[in-house]
Design an enzyme around this catalytic site. Sequence first.
Site, PDB file in Angstrom:
ATOM      1  CG  ASN A   1      -5.809   0.777   1.577  1.00  0.00           C
ATOM      2  OD1 ASN A   1      -5.617   1.333   0.492  1.00  0.00           O
ATOM      3  ND2 ASN A   1      -6.891   0.994   2.295  1.00  0.00           N
TER       4      ASN A   1
ATOM      5  CB  ALA B   1      -2.548   4.115  11.675  1.00  0.00           C
TER       6      ALA B   1
ATOM      7  CB  THR C   1      -5.442  -5.870   6.106  1.00  0.00           C
ATOM      8  OG1 THR C   1      -5.558  -5.340   7.420  1.00  0.00           O
ATOM      9  CG2 THR C   1      -5.556  -7.386   6.166  1.00  0.00           C
TER      10      THR C   1
ATOM     11  CE  LYS D   1      -3.300  -1.395   5.830  1.00  0.00           C
ATOM     12  NZ  LYS D   1      -4.078  -0.335   6.483  1.00  0.00           N
TER      13      LYS D   1
ATOM     14  CG  ASN E   1       4.553   8.861  18.145  1.00  0.00           C
ATOM     15  OD1 ASN E   1       3.543   8.221  18.402  1.00  0.00           O
ATOM     16  ND2 ASN E   1       5.685   8.277  17.798  1.00  0.00           N
TER      17      ASN E   1
ATOM     18  CG  ASP F   1      -6.026   2.766   5.249  1.00  0.00           C
ATOM     19  OD1 ASP F   1      -7.087   2.129   5.172  1.00  0.00           O
ATOM     20  OD2 ASP F   1      -4.911   2.230   5.306  1.00  0.00           O
TER      21      ASP F   1
ATOM     22  N   GLY G   1       2.896   6.407  13.616  1.00  0.00           N
ATOM     23  CA  GLY G   1       3.204   5.153  12.924  1.00  0.00           C
ATOM     24  C   GLY G   1       2.562   5.155  11.548  1.00  0.00           C
TER      25      GLY G   1
ATOM     26  CB  SER H   1     -12.542  -6.392   3.406  1.00  0.00           C
ATOM     27  OG  SER H   1     -11.871  -5.369   4.101  1.00  0.00           O
TER      28      SER H   1
ATOM     29  CB  THR I   1       8.955   7.592  19.591  1.00  0.00           C
ATOM     30  OG1 THR I   1       8.676   6.407  20.339  1.00  0.00           O
ATOM     31  CG2 THR I   1      10.434   7.662  19.266  1.00  0.00           C
TER      32      THR I   1
HETATM   33  P1  ATR Z   1       0.345   1.458  12.867  1.00  0.00           P
HETATM   34  O1  ATR Z   1       0.799   1.036  11.508  1.00  0.00           O
HETATM   35  O2  ATR Z   1      -0.909   0.793  13.328  1.00  0.00           O
HETATM   36  O3  ATR Z   1       0.325   2.932  13.038  1.00  0.00           O
HETATM   37  P2  ATR Z   1       2.894   1.362  14.201  1.00  0.00           P
HETATM   38  O4  ATR Z   1       3.583   1.854  12.982  1.00  0.00           O
HETATM   39  O5  ATR Z   1       3.527   0.276  15.016  1.00  0.00           O
HETATM   40  O6  ATR Z   1       1.443   0.824  13.864  1.00  0.00           O
HETATM   41  O7  ATR Z   1       2.610   2.630  15.137  1.00  0.00           O
HETATM   42  C1  ATR Z   1       1.964   2.498  16.354  1.00  0.00           C
HETATM   43  C2  ATR Z   1       1.750   3.903  16.931  1.00  0.00           C
HETATM   44  O8  ATR Z   1       1.083   3.777  18.182  1.00  0.00           O
HETATM   45  C3  ATR Z   1       3.030   4.660  17.214  1.00  0.00           C
HETATM   46  O9  ATR Z   1       2.768   6.028  17.082  1.00  0.00           O
HETATM   47  C4  ATR Z   1       3.293   4.268  18.661  1.00  0.00           C
HETATM   48  O10 ATR Z   1       4.132   5.155  19.360  1.00  0.00           O
HETATM   49  P3  ATR Z   1       5.753   4.970  19.249  1.00  0.00           P
HETATM   50  O11 ATR Z   1       6.125   5.510  17.913  1.00  0.00           O
HETATM   51  O12 ATR Z   1       6.262   5.787  20.398  1.00  0.00           O
HETATM   52  O13 ATR Z   1       6.006   3.504  19.401  1.00  0.00           O
HETATM   53  C5  ATR Z   1       1.895   4.350  19.208  1.00  0.00           C
HETATM   54  N1  ATR Z   1       1.646   3.605  20.435  1.00  0.00           N
HETATM   55  C6  ATR Z   1       1.550   2.270  20.579  1.00  0.00           C
HETATM   56  N2  ATR Z   1       1.246   1.952  21.851  1.00  0.00           N
HETATM   57  C7  ATR Z   1       1.118   3.117  22.533  1.00  0.00           C
HETATM   58  C8  ATR Z   1       0.795   3.461  23.880  1.00  0.00           C
HETATM   59  N3  ATR Z   1       0.543   2.518  24.780  1.00  0.00           N
HETATM   60  N4  ATR Z   1       0.756   4.775  24.204  1.00  0.00           N
HETATM   61  C9  ATR Z   1       1.029   5.721  23.291  1.00  0.00           C
HETATM   62  N5  ATR Z   1       1.344   5.459  22.006  1.00  0.00           N
HETATM   63  C10 ATR Z   1       1.379   4.177  21.634  1.00  0.00           C
END
Ligand code: ATR
Length: 287
Positions: free
Chosen positions: A92, A136, A67, A71, A156, A107, A134, A22, A158
């Site tokens: 952000n 992002a 960052t 956030k 996702n 973003d 998540g 940045s 989850t």
């Molecule tokens: P960010 O703020 O960067 O989005 P986060 O809130 O921790 O970080 O979210 C990470 C995202 O990446 C989530 O959607 C996570 O899936 P879960 O909600 O099931 O945890 C996903 N993620 C991380 N590692 C992963 C992997 N190896 N395969 C698939 N999804 C993954």
Amino acid sequence: MSGNPTRERYAVIGNPVGHSKSPFIHGRFAAQTGEPVEYGHLLAPLDAFVPHVRAFIEAGGRGLNVTVPFKLDAHAFANMLSPRAAAAGAVNTLRVDADGIYGDNTDGVGLVRDIEVNLGVSLKGARILLLGAGGAARGVVLPMLERAPHTLTIVNRTAQKAEALVYQFAQAASGAHCRLTGGSARAIEAGRYDVIVNATAGSLDASLPECDDCAFGNGTLAYDMMYGAHPTIFMQHAAKLGARGADGLGMLVEQAAESFYVWRGVRPDSAPVLAELRALLTAPSPA
Ligand code: ATR
């Protein structure tokens, strides 16, 4: 950060923050526009975001980019939120106004502008698949819906987190005449998607999020929010299936350009800065 009385102070706050591009990007924007901006970086201990922001403001600071991992703290700290920051649940960009602290989130619009303007793919009427639910992912849903896509499928690992996003944005989707669905990878619909965005953290540890190969094809833009000197594993996978890949470097520059606009009311030209960053990123490192 050195103080230059003729310039207004901005910074990126994070932990870690030394690697942030940045300061480079905003330095280029300031030079290009002639705006009197001085931009540095601010490392805050994990438990001391608020005192560091307050000290920065008391010393005359006018705005911050925020960052990882602050956030959500910035969202709580702001007294006023833009609709896109409220929807994202994360901030952000902080701007110091006469009547308080304004929180925004650039973003999502950064991603949309990179896809539509830099990569030339219209989201209007498009079938979009968003991988991840998540922070992002949540930050980009509203700006994508505002482009009135035909379909937005959120998937996702989850599933409940994707379902929660579908619930949260149901009204916005209906207003945009967009079919919003989501859940586990089973929610992926038949046929090729126009745009697939990888918003999972998977590329960090070189793992591929679960996604039906049939979603990719000729004419699909496979966009990874991560970036690096080489195509990410997600981009490589997409290329094998005939899709066009893109990484998140353009999103980084575009979110910065939007923050600059939020602060200064002047829109910088992002293209030369993106080209310069790309060249730096891919240049062979000195032996
Ligand atoms: P960010 O703020 O960067 O989005 P986060 O809130 O921790 O970080 O979210 C990470 C995202 O990446 C989530 O959607 C996570 O899936 P879960 O909600 O099931 O945890 C996903 N993620 C991380 N590692 C992963 C992997 N190896 N395969 C698939 N999804 C993954």
